[in-house]
Design a protein around this motif. Structure first.
Motif, PDB file in Angstrom:
ATOM      1  N   ALA A 233       0.854  -1.183   0.000  1.00 40.63           N
ATOM      2  CA  ALA A 233       0.000   0.000   0.000  1.00 40.63           C
ATOM      3  C   ALA A 233       0.893   1.237   0.000  1.00 40.63           C
ATOM      4  O   ALA A 233       1.752   1.383   0.847  1.00 40.63           O
ATOM      5  CB  ALA A 233      -0.881   0.005   1.236  1.00 40.63           C
ATOM      6  N   PRO A 234       0.713   2.122  -0.990  1.00 44.36           N
ATOM      7  CA  PRO A 234       1.602   3.273  -1.084  1.00 44.36           C
ATOM      8  C   PRO A 234       1.386   4.229   0.086  1.00 44.36           C
ATOM      9  O   PRO A 234       0.256   4.561   0.413  1.00 44.36           O
ATOM     10  CB  PRO A 234       1.212   3.921  -2.402  1.00 44.36           C
ATOM     11  CG  PRO A 234      -0.165   3.440  -2.679  1.00 44.36           C
ATOM     12  CD  PRO A 234      -0.304   2.117  -2.022  1.00 44.36           C
ATOM     13  N   LYS A 235       2.482   4.605   0.707  1.00 41.89           N
ATOM     14  CA  LYS A 235       2.364   5.512   1.837  1.00 41.89           C
ATOM     15  C   LYS A 235       2.574   6.951   1.409  1.00 41.89           C
ATOM     16  O   LYS A 235       1.964   7.860   1.910  1.00 41.89           O
ATOM     17  CB  LYS A 235       3.426   5.153   2.882  1.00 41.89           C
ATOM     18  CG  LYS A 235       2.971   4.080   3.845  1.00 41.89           C
ATOM     19  CD  LYS A 235       4.039   3.866   4.880  1.00 41.89           C
ATOM     20  CE  LYS A 235       3.678   2.696   5.776  1.00 41.89           C
ATOM     21  NZ  LYS A 235       4.840   2.227   6.513  1.00 41.89           N
ATOM     22  N   THR A 236       3.495   7.132   0.476  1.00 39.13           N
ATOM     23  CA  THR A 236       3.822   8.498   0.090  1.00 39.13           C
ATOM     24  C   THR A 236       2.987   8.916  -1.110  1.00 39.13           C
ATOM     25  O   THR A 236       2.351   8.097  -1.754  1.00 39.13           O
ATOM     26  CB  THR A 236       5.300   8.611  -0.285  1.00 39.13           C
ATOM     27  OG1 THR A 236       5.577   7.575  -1.211  1.00 39.13           O
ATOM     28  CG2 THR A 236       6.169   8.465   0.932  1.00 39.13           C
ATOM     29  N   MET A 237       3.027  10.203  -1.391  1.00 41.42           N
ATOM     30  CA  MET A 237       2.289  10.712  -2.535  1.00 41.42           C
ATOM     31  C   MET A 237       2.812  10.081  -3.823  1.00 41.42           C
ATOM     32  O   MET A 237       4.000   9.825  -3.949  1.00 41.42           O
ATOM     33  CB  MET A 237       2.496  12.227  -2.641  1.00 41.42           C
ATOM     34  CG  MET A 237       1.745  13.026  -1.615  1.00 41.42           C
ATOM     35  SD  MET A 237      -0.023  12.818  -1.744  1.00 41.42           S
ATOM     36  CE  MET A 237      -0.342  13.644  -3.295  1.00 41.42           C
ATOM     37  N   VAL A 238       1.900   9.842  -4.750  1.00 41.81           N
ATOM     38  CA  VAL A 238       2.359   9.378  -6.049  1.00 41.81           C
ATOM     39  C   VAL A 238       3.193  10.492  -6.634  1.00 41.81           C
ATOM     40  O   VAL A 238       2.688  11.584  -6.838  1.00 41.81           O
ATOM     41  CB  VAL A 238       1.175   9.189  -7.014  1.00 41.81           C
ATOM     42  CG1 VAL A 238       1.542   8.235  -8.100  1.00 41.81           C
ATOM     43  CG2 VAL A 238      -0.082   8.838  -6.291  1.00 41.81           C
TER      44      VAL A 238
ATOM     45  N   MET B 115       4.816  12.740  -9.340  1.00 36.54           N
ATOM     46  CA  MET B 115       4.707  12.969 -10.766  1.00 36.54           C
ATOM     47  C   MET B 115       6.134  12.879 -11.299  1.00 36.54           C
ATOM     48  O   MET B 115       7.063  12.611 -10.548  1.00 36.54           O
ATOM     49  CB  MET B 115       4.108  14.343 -11.039  1.00 36.54           C
ATOM     50  CG  MET B 115       2.775  14.592 -10.358  1.00 36.54           C
ATOM     51  SD  MET B 115       1.482  13.431 -10.835  1.00 36.54           S
ATOM     52  CE  MET B 115       1.237  13.902 -12.542  1.00 36.54           C
TER      53      MET B 115
ATOM     54  N   LEU C 126       0.732  18.416 -13.165  1.00 34.18           N
ATOM     55  CA  LEU C 126      -0.588  17.808 -13.043  1.00 34.18           C
ATOM     56  C   LEU C 126      -0.766  16.749 -14.113  1.00 34.18           C
ATOM     57  O   LEU C 126      -0.283  16.905 -15.232  1.00 34.18           O
ATOM     58  CB  LEU C 126      -1.674  18.873 -13.196  1.00 34.18           C
ATOM     59  CG  LEU C 126      -1.712  19.926 -12.103  1.00 34.18           C
ATOM     60  CD1 LEU C 126      -2.888  20.858 -12.316  1.00 34.18           C
ATOM     61  CD2 LEU C 126      -1.810  19.276 -10.733  1.00 34.18           C
ATOM     62  N   PRO C 127      -1.471  15.653 -13.757  1.00 36.63           N
ATOM     63  CA  PRO C 127      -1.704  14.613 -14.763  1.00 36.63           C
ATOM     64  C   PRO C 127      -2.647  15.117 -15.848  1.00 36.63           C
ATOM     65  O   PRO C 127      -3.586  15.856 -15.562  1.00 36.63           O
ATOM     66  CB  PRO C 127      -2.349  13.487 -13.949  1.00 36.63           C
ATOM     67  CG  PRO C 127      -2.905  14.136 -12.734  1.00 36.63           C
ATOM     68  CD  PRO C 127      -2.058  15.338 -12.464  1.00 36.63           C
TER      69      PRO C 127
END
Lengths: 582, 169
Positions: free
Chosen positions: A80-85, A87, A104-105
């Motif tokens: 489970a990702p803990k940090t921000m995705v 970019m 931004l995506p």
């Protein structure tokens, strides 16, 4: 246990028992039979042993997985990702963590023309979905024989839906990123820009291109403060509009760390818009080389005082204008008498400054200008930096003109660094745009005696108290500074009407903390200034307004006493500085 | 006897098989759920990322300045509105002397940034009672600030305090 079970049952025979059980008379064949049986049993035993071994291994592995493999299953859960995705490119924030640039995506639309069945049909459909595209262009792209061609970048979800709905064969989407600058033009010159492939092409985006892409999850924290930046820009816009100037520059520096808290260059541009090279993209604060005019008299005084050729009480003859080779040096506010160092600053006497510089000598003048970093290229983190235009060869006449700020062109950030050094006790620290924790501040290099710095503070304060800079004063904050009005050089000579009006300041003068520089490019005098367009009438009021607005923001309370050299602001200032980040 | 054993083994094997089958399904479902949650986290994180950009955009000081001026009648803080805690008692005494009934008993605390109230004080519109209220409230606030924020009396007297009084444009 199973073996016990097997023995008990009579019908189930031990391997070979059936053969043995048949009662045969003892004979010759008995021995061979016995041997064959023994061999069979041995083989059976070996095979059984091998199987047992395999099963033991399997059991062992099972036990290991179920009982001891918590590590591995834990890893699964921790996926489970803990940090921000992150970019592809890190954010840039101001000193308080406010986002200045982020990615931004987004989605890009591309086509594989070789797969497109009917280019005309596909182009028609595409254009109905995206009305801002040109039919001819799209058709041309779709008819080409390439295998990849961008049709449009940065689609909105709605546009993506429209394209999807039409189901055009050969068109596909690509996940992309778009660099966004939420504050628009506020920091445009500092942050710079990226190209369509998100490579930095200007400003900090270029300098830190690698750093931003290698660690996309760690944002880059700048020394700038959005609030101060806004204040400077706001007041500068007002002044530029009021005096119908070509442009302007404003810089705020922390005199103790070299950090630039605000850096504005006008005119500016919106980095989110289309980028075309224009005057607006020119960073006057770091790339603009200007002959600063009278503000340089502070450096002349520094050289004279620190070099030992003058004391505060020394007097110079400013009775008449001075002819030096083919130059005539005259005063803007002629006093026609002998002037002390203080009076030379207060009345901004060119003659006095020239005499002071001549007395100090060319060598001393050069050395001190160099110590203050005014003869070296600007050491700043952005690629757009200027290298001072230094007279070469440096003759005595150059010493004379440089003493009042002509013949040597530097950038406004050079001035901010030099003024910081003058007032902070004499320690030179290169300017920076990257935030430094207080304990990480560069130790700097001592270039002036603390005594000299004290004198300079007094001189700068006097200019504002009773000299040309009175319009910069803000009650309670002890602003000190120096006006400058330079005629811009035009094709070898100087243009009388094209002025560069500036004011360099620091406050609070009892314990200087911030240096504020405002330069207005070609202001025109108006009624409110009685037609004057000099630094004292145009730039000084802007500095005053900036100080009056920034000090409350930084939590510096005004002190309503007469100015002394005893630091009365220090306690407060220190508390604010050490308190929570403002 | 032997039949019993066989049946027993078959049942045992079958139940282990079924158990394993169910367990596997459960694990699969959980894994699915984990993946789904991870996807959801990513989507949310992306959303947060975008919202952060929007937050920064909406907090553009130029925009806030414009909005605060238009809707709240606010102007930038001026140096006169700032003082240190040590200077407050004297200021309040002066203010109290100028105002009538400054000794009202029960007084509600005004919220720090209710500009309307303060603006009225500045305009001189405010009734005597509410002004006295304000003075008392400020006194309380001063003692509270000194007690809470400052490690010592000297430090407290040097704490910058923003006295937000009225800006009449």
């Amino acid at each position: 246990m199973s073996i016990v079970l097997f023995r008990r049952c009579e019908r189930f025979l031990y391997p070979g028992a059936d053969v043995l059980a048949t009662r045969l008379p003892w004979g010759r064949h008995n021995d061979t039979r016995q041997r064959a049986l023994d061999m069979g049993r041995t083989r059976l035993l070996v095979v059984g042993g091998v199987f047992l071994l395999v099963f033991v291994v399997i059991v062992g592995r099972l036990v290991e997985i179920t009982a001891f493999a918590s590590e591995e299953s834990g890893r699964e859960a921790r996926r489970a990702p803990k940090t921000m995705v992150p970019m592809g490119r890190a954010d840039i924030t101001d000193r308080n963590g406010i986002v200045l640039a982020t990615s931004l995506p987004t989605v890009n639309l591309y086509a594989d023309p070789r797969v497109v069945l009917d280019p005309e049909e596909a182009a028609r459909k595409t254009v109905t979905a995206l009305p801002d595209l040109n039919f001819g262009d799209v058709l041309e792209k779709l008819s080409s024989d390439k295998s990849f061609v961008y049709l449009k970048r940065y689609l909105t979800p709605n546009q993506q839906y429209e394209i999807n709905r039409r189901g055009i064969v050969g068109l596909s989407f690509e996940q992309g990123e778009r660099r966004v600058y939420p504050h628009g033009p506020l920091m445009a010159h500092v942050i710079g820009a990226v190209d369509t492939d998100n490579h930095g092409i200007a400003g900090l985006e270029k300098t830190f291109n690698d750093r931003l892409t290698v660690h996309p999850d760690r944002s880059l924290s700048l020394s700038l403060d959005v609030r101060l930046q806004h204040i400077v820009r706001d007041e500068l816009l007002r002044s530029v509009g009021e005096f119908r100037a070509m442009g302007g520059t404003g810089v705020i520096a922390d005199v103790h760390t070299g950090e630039l808290l605000a850096m504005v260059s006008l005119p500016d541009f919106d980095p989110n818009g289309s980028q075309n090279a224009s005057d607006a993209q020119f960073n006057r604060a770091t790339l603009g080389l200007y002959e600063m005019g009278s503000t340089f008299k502070l450096f002349t005084a520094t050289a004279a005082l620190d070099g030992g050729s003058a004391r505060l009480e020394s007097r110079y003859d400013a009775t008449n204008m001075v002819k030096f080779s083919h130059f005539t040096i005259r005063d803007y506010h002629p006093q026609n008498r002998w002037l002390s160092v203080s009076e030379i600053m207060i009345h901004s006497s060119n003659i006095g400054a020239a005499r002071m510089a001549l007395e100090a000598g060319t060598k001393t003048m050069r050395e001190y200008l160099d110590r203050l970093g005014l003869l070296r290229p600007l050491p700043l983190e952005i690629p757009e930096t200027g290298t001072p235009i230094v007279p070469n060869p440096w003759r005595e006449i150059n010493t004379v003109t440089v003493s009042y700020g002509h013949g040597l062109a530097v950038t406004p950030v050079h001035m901010a660094t030099a003024i910081s050094t003058l007032v902070n006790g004499g320690i030179h620290r290169p300017a920076t745009l990257i935030r430094r924790a207080p304990e990480m501040a560069e130790s700097g290099e001592r270039v002036l005696k603390p005594e000299t710095s004290r004198h300079l503070r007094r001189l700068m304060r006097q200019v504002v108290e009773e000299g040309t800079g009175t319009k910069a004063d803000v009650p309670g904050y002890f602003v000190g500074g120096k006006t400058g009005t330079a005629e811009k050089s035009r094709g070898g000579g100087y243009a009388r009407k094209a002025l560069l009006s500036s004011f360099v300041a620091a406050f609070p003068m009892d314990d200087p903390r911030y240096a504020v520089i405002v330069i207005i490019d070609e202001p025109e005098g108006n009624k409110s200034t009685f037609g004057y367009a000099t630094g004292g009438w145009t730039a000084a009021p802007a500095v005053g307004r900036v100080v009056a607005r920034m000090a409350p923001v930084l939590g510096i309370a005004p002190v309503h006493t007469d100015w002394t050299e005893q630091p009365v602001h220090s306690a407060i200032v220190r508390m604010v500085a050490s308190g929570a980040k403002e | 006897m032997i039949r019993m054993m066989i049946v027993l083994w078959i049942v045992l094997a079958a139940s282990v098989g079924v158990g394993l089958f169910l367990l596997k399904h459960e694990v699969q479902a959980l894994e699915e759920q984990l993946a789904q949650t991870n996807r959801a986290i990513r989507v949310t994180q992306k959303g947060i990322h975008v919202l952060k950009a929007e937050w920064s955009f909406l907090n553009d000081p130029a925009r806030l300045h414009r909005l605060a001026a238009r809707h709240l009648g606010m102007t930038p803080l001026r140096p006169e509105q700032l003082t240190v805690a040590a200077a407050l008692p004297a200021m309040l005494d002066g203010l109290a002397r100028r105002l009538p009934s400054a000794t009202a008993g029960r007084v509600p605390l005004p919220t720090p940034a209710t500009t309307r109230n303060e603006r009225e004080v500045a305009r001189g519109n405010a009734g005597g009672r509410s002004s006295g209220t304000l003075v008392l409230a400020m006194r309380r606030a001063v003692s509270a600030v000194s007690a809470v924020k400052a490690p010592s009396v000297e430090a407290a007297s040097n704490l910058p305090v923003r006295v937000i009084m009225t800006t009449k444009r």
